[in-house]
Design an enzyme around this catalytic site. Structure first.
Site, PDB file in Angstrom:
ATOM      1  N   HIS A 119      35.146  39.387-151.829  1.00 50.46           N
ATOM      2  CA  HIS A 119      34.970  38.750-153.135  1.00 50.46           C
ATOM      3  C   HIS A 119      33.508  38.362-153.324  1.00 50.46           C
ATOM      4  CE1 HIS A 119      35.473  35.527-150.214  1.00 50.46           C
ATOM      5  NE2 HIS A 119      34.764  34.779-151.014  1.00 50.46           N
ATOM      6  N   ALA A 120      33.176  38.062-154.555  1.00 53.54           N
ATOM      7  CA  ALA A 120      31.854  37.528-154.902  1.00 53.54           C
ATOM      8  C   ALA A 120      32.061  36.579-156.083  1.00 53.54           C
ATOM      9  CB  ALA A 120      30.891  38.667-155.249  1.00 53.54           C
TER      10      ALA A 120
END
Length: 150
Positions: A66-67
């Site tokens: 994720h970011a």
């Protein structure tokens, strides 16, 4: 709901990848092709691994890639891939990795119910092993549906 985010089009099983970066790109490609994220989001995940280390290896054999939403998330989405051959991501405790879940959240709240359902699934060793060793998407979807309750 978890099954709203992880459908048959967002699952790939027994994928052959060369290294951790290739594995991340395989997971993000599903979301790129579905117009859920931009290429920037993929790059942000890879850059986070390079600069922050393997903190996304959340449990033995599992990556939650994720970011930040502002790095290119267009809509709340998730993908799931299993690797034919486990890959090291640089986590002393949790390598090698066989399951990669890519999460694209649009904000800090809307994904929490699905994430909670996912965590419950990941904590069930039997169901997790079924997913990791699944030969068909239907096997994975049956497990996902079990945890997609309101």
């Amino acid at each position: 709901m978890l099954n709203d985010l992880l459908n048959k089009d967002r699952i790939m099983l027994n994928i052959v990848c060369e290294n951790w970066e290739d594995a991340i790109k395989t997971g993000t490609k599903i979301l790129l092709n579905d117009n859920c994220i931009t290429k920037n989001y993929e790059e942000a995940i890879i850059n986070n691994f390079k600069s922050l280390g393997p903190y996304m290896v959340i449990a033995p054999g599992i990556v939650l890639a994720h970011a930040r939403p502002e790095n290119g998330v267009k809509k709340l989405s998730m993908s799931l891939i299993t690797l034919k051959n486990p890959i090291n991501f640089g986590s002393e405790l949790n390598d090698p990795v066989k399951l990669i879940i890519t999460l694209a959240a649009i904000d800090s709240k809307t994904h929490l119910e699905a994430l909670s359902q996912l965590i419950n699934l990941l904590m069930n060793t039997n169901d997790l092993n079924i997913i990791i060793n699944a030969k068909s998407k239907e096997e994975v979807l049956n497990i996902i549906n079990k945890y997609s309750i309101t």
